[in-house]
Design an enzyme around this catalytic site. Sequence first.
Site, PDB file in Angstrom:
ATOM      1  CG  HIS A  72      -1.239   6.233  -2.554  1.00 14.99           C
ATOM      2  ND1 HIS A  72      -2.386   6.083  -3.301  1.00 14.99           N
ATOM      3  CD2 HIS A  72      -1.534   5.748  -1.322  1.00 14.99           C
ATOM      4  CE1 HIS A  72      -3.333   5.552  -2.555  1.00 14.99           C
ATOM      5  NE2 HIS A  72      -2.843   5.327  -1.339  1.00 14.99           N
ATOM      6  CG  HIS A 109      -7.584   3.347  -0.537  1.00 18.39           C
ATOM      7  ND1 HIS A 109      -6.862   2.811  -1.551  1.00 18.39           N
ATOM      8  CD2 HIS A 109      -6.715   4.131   0.166  1.00 18.39           C
ATOM      9  CE1 HIS A 109      -5.607   3.239  -1.480  1.00 18.39           C
ATOM     10  NE2 HIS A 109      -5.490   4.046  -0.448  1.00 18.39           N
ATOM     11  CD  GLU A 128      -7.581   6.587   4.490  1.00 18.23           C
ATOM     12  OE1 GLU A 128      -8.085   6.587   3.347  1.00 18.23           O
ATOM     13  OE2 GLU A 128      -6.486   7.154   4.756  1.00 18.23           O
ATOM     14  CG  HIS A 152      -1.949   1.065   1.254  1.00 17.21           C
ATOM     15  ND1 HIS A 152      -3.152   0.944   1.912  1.00 17.21           N
ATOM     16  CD2 HIS A 152      -1.972   2.308   0.705  1.00 17.21           C
ATOM     17  CE1 HIS A 152      -3.851   2.051   1.782  1.00 17.21           C
ATOM     18  NE2 HIS A 152      -3.137   2.908   1.053  1.00 17.21           N
TER      19      HIS A 152
HETATM   20  N1  HPA Z   1      -6.546   7.425   1.176  1.00 15.45           N
HETATM   21  C1  HPA Z   1      -7.221   7.737   0.077  1.00 15.45           C
HETATM   22  N2  HPA Z   1      -6.647   8.230  -0.997  1.00 15.45           N
HETATM   23  C2  HPA Z   1      -5.339   8.406  -0.999  1.00 15.45           C
HETATM   24  C3  HPA Z   1      -4.585   8.103   0.102  1.00 15.45           C
HETATM   25  C4  HPA Z   1      -5.221   7.578   1.242  1.00 15.45           C
HETATM   26  O1  HPA Z   1      -4.618   7.259   2.291  1.00 15.45           O
HETATM   27  N3  HPA Z   1      -3.305   8.403  -0.206  1.00 15.45           N
HETATM   28  C5  HPA Z   1      -3.308   8.858  -1.468  1.00 15.45           C
HETATM   29  N4  HPA Z   1      -4.540   8.866  -1.957  1.00 15.45           N
HETATM   30 ZN    ZN Z   2      -3.694   4.797   0.437  1.00 13.75          ZN
END
Ligand code: HPA
Ligand code: ZN
Length: 338
Positions: free
Chosen positions: A20, A198, A201, A18
């Site tokens: 980016h 995702h 979160e 995970h």
């Molecule tokens: N969450 C959602 N989108 C994102 C994240 C994240 O942690 N990091 C980069 N884009």
């Molecule tokens: Zn992320």
Amino acid sequence: MTTPLGKFIRHLPKAELHLHIEGTLEPELLFAIAARNKIPLTYPSITALRDAYQFNDLQDFLDIYYRGASVLLTEEDFYDLALAYFTKAHEENIRHAEIFFDPQTHTVRGVPFETVIAGLHRAQVAAEKEWGITSKLIMCFLRHLDEADALRTLDMALPYKKWIAGIGLDSGEQGNPPSKFQAVYKRAAKEGFFLVAHAGEEGPAEYVTEALDLLNVKRIDHGNHALDDAALVMRLRTQQIPLTVCPLSNLKLRVIADLREHPLRKMIDAGLLITVNSDDPAYFGGYLSENYCAIAEGLDLSHEELRQLAINSFTASFLEEDTKKKHITEINGLSMAN
Ligand code: HPA
Ligand code: ZN
């Protein structure tokens, strides 16, 4: 990272699942790329930019993150960005990385899809040749945009299919449920992409369930709020659906108030397949080893638990089974020596 715990973690072979790539853009590189692309910045210095990395929530972060990514214009920029990450990865014994990129963040500014993918791919090849680090790219759709945009992006990606392993879903979660993206996931599945998203979160447990039921994902990114639903926890445990957990991200984005309260301990105790990851390390104050270290200290994890997290990182990867086994055997060998 010079403490005995830090050294132990740095030496563990690890996979990162995970991450980016746009979130690895350090202020130093951001300034250098902006200068060569003649892009004016609103921050007077590298220090001032780094000082601005204080976030109240996910959206607060995303606003700065998308602005940061706007300096990336050329193939060289994407190559330099990814190579800087792989250099770090090598230093901390990351053997395999499954890397998110956000094509829409770039194509909306007129940067061709090919520029992005060509630069990233060239860095992947270089990292494997130089350090033996393997990697896969996962193309994320921005969930605050509509599904038609995601479908157009999938079309753009198809000529480069051999360089893209999977698709994911990121950006602002609240109000943008997985159900919004059923058609694009269906098409991507038909094309043979691995599927992740995702979920949970900032969003509720229902979004995790939707990602599983409606998008058919094989891995959940974050998944913190899955713990609010006992039946869902049971399902994640029974099916061993991996969660890619990001401790320092959760802290910086105020998903949790303190690492001592991080749900990772409860997740492990519930028998879930948990991995530790850095998410956007240039913004959240630590790369992968620092995430392991922080959570180990916060939750008082034992060496055995840390080894298990490293093993999980390979188990939960999209590597071939025999390659997973090779990495896991190496970690088990270390386990006897330490
Ligand atoms: N969450 C959602 N989108 C994102 C994240 C994240 O942690 N990091 C980069 N884009
Ligand atoms: Zn992320």
